[in-house]
Design a protein around this motif. Structure first.
Motif, mmCIF file in Angstrom:
data_model
loop_
_atom_site.group_PDB
_atom_site.id
_atom_site.type_symbol
_atom_site.label_atom_id
_atom_site.label_comp_id
_atom_site.label_asym_id
_atom_site.label_seq_id
_atom_site.Cartn_x
_atom_site.Cartn_y
_atom_site.Cartn_z
ATOM 1 N N ASP A 99 -23.206 -4.465 -9.542
ATOM 2 C CA ASP A 99 -21.973 -4.145 -8.834
ATOM 3 C C ASP A 99 -20.885 -3.699 -9.810
ATOM 4 O OD1 ASP A 99 -20.910 -6.449 -9.989
ATOM 5 O OD2 ASP A 99 -21.055 -7.643 -8.168
ATOM 6 N N GLU A 100 -19.700 -3.491 -9.278
ATOM 7 C CA GLU A 100 -18.604 -2.960 -10.089
ATOM 8 C C GLU A 100 -18.226 -3.908 -11.229
ATOM 9 O OE1 GLU A 100 -14.110 -1.139 -9.503
ATOM 10 O OE2 GLU A 100 -15.342 -1.575 -7.755
ATOM 11 N N LEU A 101 -18.200 -5.225 -10.974
ATOM 12 C CA LEU A 101 -17.880 -6.170 -12.047
ATOM 13 C C LEU A 101 -18.970 -6.164 -13.117
ATOM 14 C CD1 LEU A 101 -16.126 -8.286 -13.371
ATOM 15 C CD2 LEU A 101 -17.161 -10.015 -11.844
ATOM 16 N N ASP A 102 -20.240 -6.123 -12.695
ATOM 17 C CA ASP A 102 -21.331 -6.027 -13.671
ATOM 18 C C ASP A 102 -21.151 -4.785 -14.543
ATOM 19 O OD1 ASP A 102 -22.619 -8.293 -12.634
ATOM 20 O OD2 ASP A 102 -23.861 -7.100 -11.270
ATOM 21 N N THR A 103 -20.780 -3.682 -13.925
ATOM 22 C CA THR A 103 -20.573 -2.431 -14.654
ATOM 23 C C THR A 103 -19.460 -2.589 -15.681
ATOM 24 O OG1 THR A 103 -21.321 -1.133 -12.763
ATOM 25 C CG2 THR A 103 -20.009 0.026 -14.409
ATOM 26 N N ARG A 104 -18.380 -3.233 -15.301
ATOM 27 C CA ARG A 104 -17.273 -3.461 -16.234
ATOM 28 C C ARG A 104 -17.707 -4.363 -17.384
ATOM 29 N NH1 ARG A 104 -12.955 -5.931 -12.823
ATOM 30 N NH2 ARG A 104 -11.767 -5.968 -14.760
ATOM 31 N N MET A 136 -19.570 -4.803 -23.124
ATOM 32 C CA MET A 136 -20.613 -5.242 -24.053
ATOM 33 C C MET A 136 -21.155 -4.072 -24.872
ATOM 34 S SD MET A 136 -22.609 -8.096 -21.779
ATOM 35 C CE MET A 136 -23.539 -8.782 -23.165
ATOM 36 N N ILE A 137 -21.224 -2.889 -24.271
ATOM 37 C CA ILE A 137 -21.699 -1.698 -24.988
ATOM 38 C C ILE A 137 -20.627 -1.196 -25.951
ATOM 39 C CG2 ILE A 137 -22.282 0.746 -24.695
ATOM 40 C CD1 ILE A 137 -23.699 -0.116 -22.041
ATOM 41 N N GLU A 138 -19.402 -1.122 -25.484
ATOM 42 C CA GLU A 138 -18.333 -0.553 -26.299
ATOM 43 C C GLU A 138 -17.809 -1.513 -27.369
ATOM 44 O OE1 GLU A 138 -15.445 0.753 -23.408
ATOM 45 O OE2 GLU A 138 -16.461 2.689 -23.155
ATOM 46 N N GLN A 139 -17.867 -2.818 -27.105
ATOM 47 C CA GLN A 139 -17.349 -3.822 -28.033
ATOM 48 C C GLN A 139 -18.381 -4.936 -28.216
ATOM 49 O OE1 GLN A 139 -13.414 -5.121 -26.749
ATOM 50 N NE2 GLN A 139 -13.068 -3.138 -25.797
ATOM 51 N N PRO A 140 -19.531 -4.630 -28.824
ATOM 52 C CA PRO A 140 -20.630 -5.591 -28.876
ATOM 53 C C PRO A 140 -20.357 -6.855 -29.692
ATOM 54 C CG PRO A 140 -21.112 -3.692 -30.259
ATOM 55 C CD PRO A 140 -19.868 -3.368 -29.493
ATOM 56 N N ARG A 141 -19.380 -6.846 -30.559
ATOM 57 C CA ARG A 141 -19.110 -8.012 -31.406
ATOM 58 C C ARG A 141 -18.026 -8.929 -30.841
ATOM 59 N NH1 ARG A 141 -20.362 -7.305 -37.331
ATOM 60 N NH2 ARG A 141 -21.956 -5.704 -37.350
ATOM 61 N N MET A 185 -26.728 4.183 -22.797
ATOM 62 C CA MET A 185 -26.962 3.583 -21.492
ATOM 63 C C MET A 185 -25.702 3.583 -20.629
ATOM 64 S SD MET A 185 -30.148 2.950 -21.440
ATOM 65 C CE MET A 185 -30.185 2.124 -19.879
ATOM 66 N N LEU A 186 -24.532 3.707 -21.244
ATOM 67 C CA LEU A 186 -23.283 3.608 -20.494
ATOM 68 C C LEU A 186 -23.178 4.607 -19.340
ATOM 69 C CD1 LEU A 186 -20.698 2.085 -20.114
ATOM 70 C CD2 LEU A 186 -19.630 3.544 -21.852
ATOM 71 N N PRO A 187 -23.524 5.894 -19.508
ATOM 72 C CA PRO A 187 -23.440 6.801 -18.358
ATOM 73 C C PRO A 187 -24.328 6.349 -17.186
ATOM 74 C CG PRO A 187 -23.577 8.076 -20.372
ATOM 75 C CD PRO A 187 -23.847 6.640 -20.741
ATOM 76 N N LEU A 188 -25.508 5.818 -17.497
ATOM 77 C CA LEU A 188 -26.392 5.326 -16.439
ATOM 78 C C LEU A 188 -25.793 4.099 -15.766
ATOM 79 C CD1 LEU A 188 -29.072 5.446 -14.907
ATOM 80 C CD2 LEU A 188 -30.051 4.037 -16.735
ATOM 81 N N VAL A 189 -25.265 3.175 -16.565
ATOM 82 C CA VAL A 189 -24.629 1.973 -16.010
ATOM 83 C C VAL A 189 -23.505 2.367 -15.067
ATOM 84 C CG1 VAL A 189 -23.165 -0.008 -16.604
ATOM 85 C CG2 VAL A 189 -25.243 0.440 -17.915
ATOM 86 N N GLU A 190 -22.664 3.300 -15.505
ATOM 87 C CA GLU A 190 -21.545 3.726 -14.671
ATOM 88 C C GLU A 190 -22.029 4.430 -13.410
ATOM 89 O OE1 GLU A 190 -19.248 5.867 -17.578
ATOM 90 O OE2 GLU A 190 -18.044 4.075 -18.008
ATOM 91 N N SER A 191 -23.101 5.208 -13.512
ATOM 92 C CA SER A 191 -23.664 5.883 -12.349
ATOM 93 C C SER A 191 -24.208 4.873 -11.338
ATOM 94 C CB SER A 191 -24.781 6.828 -12.793
ATOM 95 O OG SER A 191 -25.449 7.363 -11.678
#
Length: 160
Positions: A4-9, A14-19, A145-151
């Motif tokens: 869902d939208e929260l999972d996507t956020r 997690m992808i953009e700021q993994p640390r 993976m981010l474009p797929l996650v957002e899609s």
């Protein structure tokens, strides 16, 4: 598994700021830490999140050459050859495929001569009939993976 939208956020962060810490993710998202941890646990349990380790560069490890090797296998020996491929450290991925061959491997090497040595090792594996190699010249779209996650996330909003 519905994302869902929260999972996507969450996944985007997690992808953009993994640390970043879970506590900081929760603060940025404006949700309780327990809610966030439950979501992450579910995403891991459902196989959406499959790892959290660092992404390594074969080139920085001294293996800048990338090739894709198609392998044709003697009928009935696919599992045997697949198991043998796991013992070749220069093979970083291998897939059973349809089309021109039975297996597709992603191979890294120090230089062209090293690549030839790896290919010769593959050709000599019991059950391998022939190989076909394609050299990568330049990466045009890095693994992402981010474009797929957002899609997927947009798809769940549209379905409501």
């Amino acid at each position: 598994m519905a994302v869902d939208e929260l999972d996507t956020r969450i996944l985007r962060l997690m992808i953009e700021q993994p640390r970043t810490s879970v506590r900081e993710y929760a603060r940025v998202l404006g949700i309780a830490r327990g809610t966030l941890q439950a979501r992450i646990d579910r995403l891991e349990r459902d196989g959406v999140i499959t790892g959290t380790g660092p992404v390594l560069s074969p080139a920085a490890l001294g293996h800048p050459v990338l090739a894709f090797v198609h392998i044709e296998v003697t009928q009935g020996h696919l599992d045997e050859v697949g198991d043998a491929l796991a013992a070749v450290p220069e093979i970083v991925e291998a897939f059973s495929i349809t089309g021109g061959g039975d297996l597709l491997t992603r191979v890294v090497a120090r230089d062209n001569g090293h690549l030839e040595d790896v290919i010769q090792r593959l050709i000599n594996l019991p059950g391998v009939v022939r190989t076909r190699t394609e050299m990568a010249l330049r990466e045009r779209v890095p693994h992402r993976m981010l474009p797929l996650v957002e899609s997927v996330g947009r798809g769940t909003r549209a379905a409501r």
